[in-house]
Design an enzyme around this catalytic site. Sequence first.
Site, PDB file in Angstrom:
ATOM      1  N   PHE A  13      -1.668 -19.224  22.183  1.00  0.00           N
ATOM      2  CA  PHE A  13      -1.018 -20.229  21.323  1.00  0.00           C
ATOM      3  C   PHE A  13       0.650 -19.592  21.165  1.00  0.00           C
ATOM      4  O   PHE A  13       0.700 -18.505  20.644  1.00  0.00           O
ATOM      5  CB  PHE A  13      -1.430 -20.242  19.788  1.00  0.00           C
ATOM      6  CG  PHE A  13      -0.797 -21.553  19.117  1.00  0.00           C
ATOM      7  CD1 PHE A  13      -1.077 -22.667  19.456  1.00  0.00           C
ATOM      8  CD2 PHE A  13       0.323 -21.011  18.260  1.00  0.00           C
ATOM      9  CE1 PHE A  13      -0.237 -23.868  18.517  1.00  0.00           C
ATOM     10  CE2 PHE A  13       1.159 -22.069  17.651  1.00  0.00           C
ATOM     11  CZ  PHE A  13       0.784 -23.294  17.745  1.00  0.00           C
ATOM     12  N   ASP A  66       4.279 -11.906  22.367  1.00  0.00           N
ATOM     13  CA  ASP A  66       4.642 -12.695  21.163  1.00  0.00           C
ATOM     14  C   ASP A  66       4.002 -12.249  19.841  1.00  0.00           C
ATOM     15  O   ASP A  66       2.876 -12.115  19.713  1.00  0.00           O
ATOM     16  CB  ASP A  66       4.031 -14.108  21.606  1.00  0.00           C
ATOM     17  CG  ASP A  66       4.115 -15.058  20.566  1.00  0.00           C
ATOM     18  OD1 ASP A  66       4.635 -14.775  19.140  1.00  0.00           O
ATOM     19  OD2 ASP A  66       4.036 -16.335  20.630  1.00  0.00           O
ATOM     20  N   LYS A  71       8.139 -16.744  11.972  1.00  0.00           N
ATOM     21  CA  LYS A  71       7.381 -16.841  10.653  1.00  0.00           C
ATOM     22  C   LYS A  71       7.586 -15.736   9.661  1.00  0.00           C
ATOM     23  O   LYS A  71       8.651 -16.097   8.976  1.00  0.00           O
ATOM     24  CB  LYS A  71       5.807 -16.471  11.129  1.00  0.00           C
ATOM     25  CG  LYS A  71       5.223 -17.400  11.960  1.00  0.00           C
ATOM     26  CD  LYS A  71       3.725 -17.720  12.024  1.00  0.00           C
ATOM     27  CE  LYS A  71       3.389 -18.993  12.478  1.00  0.00           C
ATOM     28  NZ  LYS A  71       2.610 -18.951  13.799  1.00  0.00           N
TER      29      LYS A  71
HETATM   30  C1  LIG Z   1       2.900 -19.674  14.945  1.00  0.00           C
HETATM   31  C2  LIG Z   1       3.111 -19.276  16.319  1.00  0.00           C
HETATM   32  C3  LIG Z   1       4.369 -19.592  17.342  1.00  0.00           C
HETATM   33  C4  LIG Z   1       4.937 -20.872  16.851  1.00  0.00           C
HETATM   34  O1  LIG Z   1       5.904 -20.658  15.618  1.00  0.00           O
HETATM   35  P1  LIG Z   1       6.687 -22.126  15.264  1.00  0.00           P
HETATM   36  O2  LIG Z   1       7.579 -21.639  14.171  1.00  0.00           O
HETATM   37  O3  LIG Z   1       5.527 -22.839  14.666  1.00  0.00           O
HETATM   38  O4  LIG Z   1       7.443 -22.858  16.389  1.00  0.00           O
HETATM   39  C5  LIG Z   1       4.398 -18.829  18.354  1.00  0.00           C
HETATM   40  N1  LIG Z   1       3.499 -17.980  18.627  1.00  0.00           N
HETATM   41  C6  LIG Z   1       2.573 -17.539  17.849  1.00  0.00           C
HETATM   42  C7  LIG Z   1       1.864 -16.414  18.053  1.00  0.00           C
HETATM   43  C8  LIG Z   1       2.408 -18.252  16.796  1.00  0.00           C
HETATM   44  O5  LIG Z   1       1.350 -17.772  15.781  1.00  0.00           O
END
Ligand SMILES: *Cc1c(COP(=O)(O)O)cnc(C)c1O
Length: 404
Positions: free
Chosen positions: A142, A227, A256
């Site tokens: 994700f 990520d 985040k």
């Molecule tokens: C939440 C998330 C994203 C995307 O972040 P947004 O601010 O919603 O675009 C990307 N990678 C990971 C691992 C995430 O948990």
Amino acid sequence: MNSSVIDLVATEARFGAQNYEPIGVVLSRGEGVWVWDTDGNRYLDCLSAYSAVSQGHCHPKILAAMVEQAQRLTLTSRAFHNDQLALFYEEIAALTGSHKVLPMNSGAEAVESAIKSVRKWGYEVKGVPDGQAEIIVCANNFHGRTLGIVGFSTDPETRTHFGPFAPGFKIIPFGDAAALENAITSNTVAFLVEPIQGEAGVIIPPAGYFTEVRELCTANNVMLVLDEIQTGLGRTGKLLAEQHEGIEADVTLLGKALSGGFYPVSAVLSNNEVLGTLRPGQHGSTFGGNPLACAVARAAIRVLVEEGMIENAARQGARFLEGLKDIRANTIREVRGRGLMLAVELHPEAGRARRYCEALQGKGILAKDTHEHTIRIAPPLVITSDQVDWALERLATTLTQDLS
Ligand SMILES: *Cc1c(COP(=O)(O)O)cnc(C)c1O
């Protein structure tokens, strides 16, 4: 729910795109680990906005920084310098040991920016023939919701009827270093991966996986892009989840909790090479690096460190995990987690995880199901031992019920 709340829910349903299915609670206030609904009922927030409010709701020092900055200057665009950006760069680089920083807004934008940057690096530094760059990603990843990103998702719900998608991505199983070795070619520019797969249900790779991944990437001149949008900034009990593995990524993505939930702030962090290929005009964002975002992010990382939230995540995460493992319930298939990134996977016969989340709501806990049978638990990193024990008591009584 009282009638005015039912109105709010109905109005959302009437006007809003139905791309979410929220649990039936309307929140109007938050403080620390707690949130309150419009009737004044209090809940322990065990989702923390998918780890964006790691510092706790409405942290007073982040709030003060935001208000102070909002009264002075909010947005200049990058056409001009502002007096917060350099300080944000300096502080985030010192904290993470990075050389270069690219500020963006959402997590997905950070991922997209990293993809663009590693491709450019591939063509201009590694010497990949134009248009041939390959990026390897993992099944069940994700990384966000933009077109570029959903194009390499393996979740049908995420992809169906959103194509056509961009080429240039190869998908391999998560946690399988041999699969990475087999997938790498001379055109591979990067391996993009989550240290722990969050949305997939808190999937922790086998011990030693990332050591091998790091070696393979180094040996083949492939950029390792981690990520850490969800795992980063203390969530797993260390500043970055890569530290559990004793490795360093070439490119790290944050989002985040970078703002403590006040404002969308994300960043690409890299060595000099990758972000160093971007020249004026080749990439940008109207809001990226704005003074309000920078002031908020500076305060968010300052309180994370100064208030010992990372150590607390390690300590309370261990307590929470142990407590979850002690729950004797036929509904539980597996409990897993690192730091305060936790999940309870239910047996399929136990019924949908959402039923248990709704039952937890009745007991004063807000948690979120993922993939039908998993309840994820990720409270703010300021949670205390007493609050962990309070949550465990309620989880134990809920999970020993049969809600199938
Ligand atoms: C939440 C998330 C994203 C995307 O972040 P947004 O601010 O919603 O675009 C990307 N990678 C990971 C691992 C995430 O948990």
